[in-house]
Design an enzyme around this catalytic site. Structure first.
Site, short mmCIF file in Angstrom:
data_model
loop_
_atom_site.label_atom_id
_atom_site.label_comp_id
_atom_site.label_asym_id
_atom_site.label_seq_id
_atom_site.Cartn_x
_atom_site.Cartn_y
_atom_site.Cartn_z
N ARG A 50 13.66 -22.63 -34.96
CA ARG A 50 12.39 -22.72 -34.11
C ARG A 50 13.17 -23.21 -32.79
O ARG A 50 13.04 -23.34 -31.10
CB ARG A 50 11.20 -22.83 -33.86
N TYR A 102 6.38 -4.27 -13.56
CA TYR A 102 6.10 -3.52 -14.81
C TYR A 102 5.06 -3.24 -15.32
O TYR A 102 4.16 -4.13 -15.15
CB TYR A 102 7.72 -4.34 -15.70
N ASP A 174 11.71 -11.41 -11.52
CA ASP A 174 12.22 -10.78 -12.55
C ASP A 174 13.71 -9.52 -11.91
O ASP A 174 13.52 -8.66 -11.96
CB ASP A 174 10.89 -9.46 -13.19
N LYS A 199 17.31 -4.57 -21.81
CA LYS A 199 17.45 -3.83 -20.70
C LYS A 199 18.96 -3.67 -20.69
O LYS A 199 20.02 -3.85 -21.69
CB LYS A 199 17.10 -3.41 -19.74
C1 LIG Z 1 11.29 -4.09 -19.84
C2 LIG Z 1 10.94 -4.96 -19.20
C3 LIG Z 1 9.62 -6.14 -19.39
C4 LIG Z 1 9.52 -6.31 -20.69
O1 LIG Z 1 10.13 -6.68 -21.30
P1 LIG Z 1 10.30 -5.99 -23.02
O2 LIG Z 1 11.39 -6.92 -23.67
O3 LIG Z 1 9.92 -4.31 -23.28
O4 LIG Z 1 9.47 -7.23 -23.75
C5 LIG Z 1 9.36 -6.93 -18.04
N1 LIG Z 1 10.13 -6.09 -16.84
C6 LIG Z 1 11.13 -5.35 -16.86
C7 LIG Z 1 11.16 -5.19 -14.76
C8 LIG Z 1 11.01 -4.15 -17.69
O5 LIG Z 1 11.51 -3.23 -17.63
#
Ligand SMILES: *Cc1c(COP(=O)(O)O)cnc(C)c1O
Length: 381
Positions: A50, A102, A174, A199
């Protein structure tokens, strides 16, 4: 690894050395929870997984290099990364948030964190005056995405960071939609970069993960403490999948961008399409900012259909290559209706998503096949 290498090279090599015991060129999956200690109170750098794991260490170093950052930390998901950053806040703190972040981020802020004494204002960050008016004496953080999802609006990272810093607020970007290949917010003045590695970074729709990259060592130490104290860490197998995915980031992104631009231009002339939202088109209201701030324009396109929601729902049923699914950034093309799918959790907010908007995550298949698939799906809509 030397900062002088280009991102294409860093993606493959940063953070990774041949395994000293075998010479294995690929970082092994250290599938272990604990580490034998030679004596009480002594260890070889690792005690418990962890806290730290060698596969995770390699990924963290790799991701830091991609953003030109001193530090990187990874988490079990993008939202787990978001959660950890938000734990830097204290009751009474105010956070300015882009008005079309998001959906899951909005849900966490509005349905979870609001009840812990945090205040949020959702602002159109394309409007610098509105942004300045939203800043309060207790504003600690600015949370932005650019380009946004699914409206593909851009925020000017350099301008917003300057205004925020003048008021002692930190800026989190982000960077999931653009990926580290297309945009490096720290170089533009942001304080923290966050990714859903699910992604483009992972890139193959086979892993869920999140990451935070930053230069400030003091804040890094706090986040590192929280990573261990909260425990929302990814397993070594998942870290390995992201490391493996990142190796082809540069070639994938080049193809994503090339395919998306071709489709965006073609869709602009299609009779069923009212509007194409893509920062690479000269008629995008922030095309100039996109050219300044991004290396290329990305693989995400949103289109608004003349036939509204019924047409949108029909189109996504008809495609074969573009799979009807949430998520984005994988090698395979995806299609969805945000109003009814990814953004349903924001239905009670001011986040405006047109019911006739179809979001495309353009994959790296052959452009002719992708275009034919969309042409067939749009026929007589
Ligand atoms: C998918 C996404 C998230 C969240 O990520 P997860 O891996 O699904 O928890 C946050 N910000 C954006 C822009 C995203 O496309």
């Amino acid at each position: 690894m030397s900062q002088e290498y280009k991102i294409d090279t860093l993606a493959i090599h940063a953070g990774q050395e041949p395994d000293p015991s075998t010479g294995a060129i690929m970082t092994p999956i250290y599938q272990t929870s604990t580490y034998v200690q030679p004596d009480v109170g002594q260890h070889l750098g690792y005690e418990y997984s962890r806290t730290d794991n060698p596969t995770r260490t390699a990924l963290q170093a790799n991701l830091a290099a991609l953003e030109g950052a001193k530090h990187g930390l990874v988490f079990a998901s993008g939202l787990a990364a978001t959660d950890i950053v938000m734990r830097l806040m204290r009751p009474g703190d105010h956070i300015v948030v882009g008005d079309d972040v998001y959906g899951g981020t909005y849900r966490m802020f509005d349905k979870v964190l609001k009840h812990y004494g945090l205040e949020f204002s959702y602002i159109d960050l394309t409007d610098l005056d509105a942004f300045q008016q939203a800043l309060r004496p207790n504003t600690k953080l600015v949370w932005l995405e650019t380009p946004t999802n699914p409206n593909l609006k851009l925020a000017d990272i350099a301008a917003l960071s300057e205004l925020a810093h003048a008021r002692q607020a930190q800026v989190v970007v982000d960077n999931t939609f653009a990926s580290s290949y297309l945009q490096n917010p720290l170089a533009l003045g942001a304080d923290i970069v966050l990714h859903s590695t699910t992604k483009y970074l992972g890139g193959h729709s086979d892993v869920v993960g999140g990451a935070v990259m930053l230069n400030n060592t003091e804040i890094y130490e706090q986040l590192k403490f929280l990573q261990n104290a909260i425990g929302s860490v990814p397993g070594p197998q998942d870290c390995w999948l992201v490391l493996r995915g990142i190796k082809t980031l540069a070639v994938r992104m080049e193809r994503h961008c090339r395919n998306a631009l071709t489709l965006a231009q073609w869709l602009s002339d299609h009779p069923a399409v009212a509007q194409v939202l893509y920062p690479g088109l000269p008629d995008h209201p922030q095309h100039e900012l996109a050219k300044r701030q991004m290396r290329d324009f990305g693989g995400m396109i949103s289109i608004i259909l003349k036939g509204g929601e019924p047409a949108a729902r029909e189109m996504v049923k008809r495609t074969h290559l573009f799979a009807l699914a949430e998520s984005l950034g994988g090698v395979e093309s995806l299609i969805e209706v945000p109003y009814a799918m990814t953004h349903a959790s924001t239905a009670d907010s001011d986040i405006a998503v047109d019911p006739g908007l179809v979001r495309l995550s353009v994959g790296i298949e052959h452009i002719d096949d992708l275009q034919a698939d969309l042409a067939e799906a749009l026929k007589e809509l």
